[in-house]
Design a protein around this motif. Structure first.
Motif: not given
Length: 214
Positions: A129-155
């Motif tokens: 989770x922290x690995x994903x968060x580090x990459x997400x912060x990089x996107x935020x720093x560059x003002x990019x729009x992050x996609x959080x994908x979820x396939x249809x159906x149960x989580x």
């Protein structure tokens, strides 16, 4: 439509590369031009903190990062991939991130592009989770729009995070598998590829409409 995948694994062509490849394959099926870059195959030096980029969007160092920066400028979407190393991204990925400073300090050159991330780890709930968060912060720093994908159906999980842990045997010992066999993660990765293209197309259409009504 161009989607660029950047793999921060020290081992090209392995599990992390496969998970990133699933994202790009799905994006390609939606009509995007895709490219996968292995940081382990490039010569990228460390940021030396010279602060050249404080005054202009340029770096004092010249290596393979020059080519990669141009690829990022041309891309509509960027996907980062990293295995979990001590509850974070790899040192190789971190070094890459620091070298993108020239794209951020004067103006956010990547602003408005779409982004997504995938990660791999040995165990569930053990730093990925922290690995994903580090990459997400990089996107935020560059003002990019992050996609959080979820396939249809149960989580089935929180993002495209593949692990090598397949449960415990009767004696309570771990059962290991290749991360390539994490079906839920790969389903999410494919969803991410399609969602990246969909969002990028929507944004492109909105910008076209805005330009036409000006």
């Amino acid at each position: 439509m161009k989607i660029l995948g950047i793999n921060g694994s020290h081992r090209p062509g392995r599990g992390t590369a496969a998970l990133l490849g699933a994202v790009l394959e799905a994006a390609q099926e939606q009509g995007a031009d895709v490219e996968q870059v292995e940081l382990a195959e490039l010569e990228i030096g460390f940021c030396i903190g010279c602060n050249t980029c404080l005054g202009k969007a340029a770096c004092a160092l010249h290596d393979d990062m020059d080519i990669l920066i141009e690829k990022m400028r041309e891309a509509d979407g960027i996907v980062l991939a990293s295995p979990d190393y001590f509850s974070s991204i790899t040192a190789r990925m971190k070094s890459f991130m620091e070298r993108t400073r020239p794209l951020h300090m004067v103006e956010n050159a990547l602003k408005g592009k779409v982004g997504g991330m995938v990660a791999t780890a040995g165990l569930d709930n053990c730093g990925i989770e922290e690995t994903m968060a580090a990459m997400e912060r990089w996107f935020a720093t560059h003002e990019m729009l992050v996609v959080h994908a979820r396939p249809a159906g149960p989580v089935l999980g929180s993002g495209a995070t593949a692990t090598g842990f397949a449960g415990l045997d009767e004696e309570g010992k771990p059962i290991w598998r290749s991360v390539k066999r994490d079906a839920a993660a790969f389903a999410c990765a494919r969803q991410l590829g399609g969602d990246l293209v969909e969002l990028a197309e929507r944004l492109s259409g909105s910008r076209s409409c805005g330009a036409g009504s000006a």
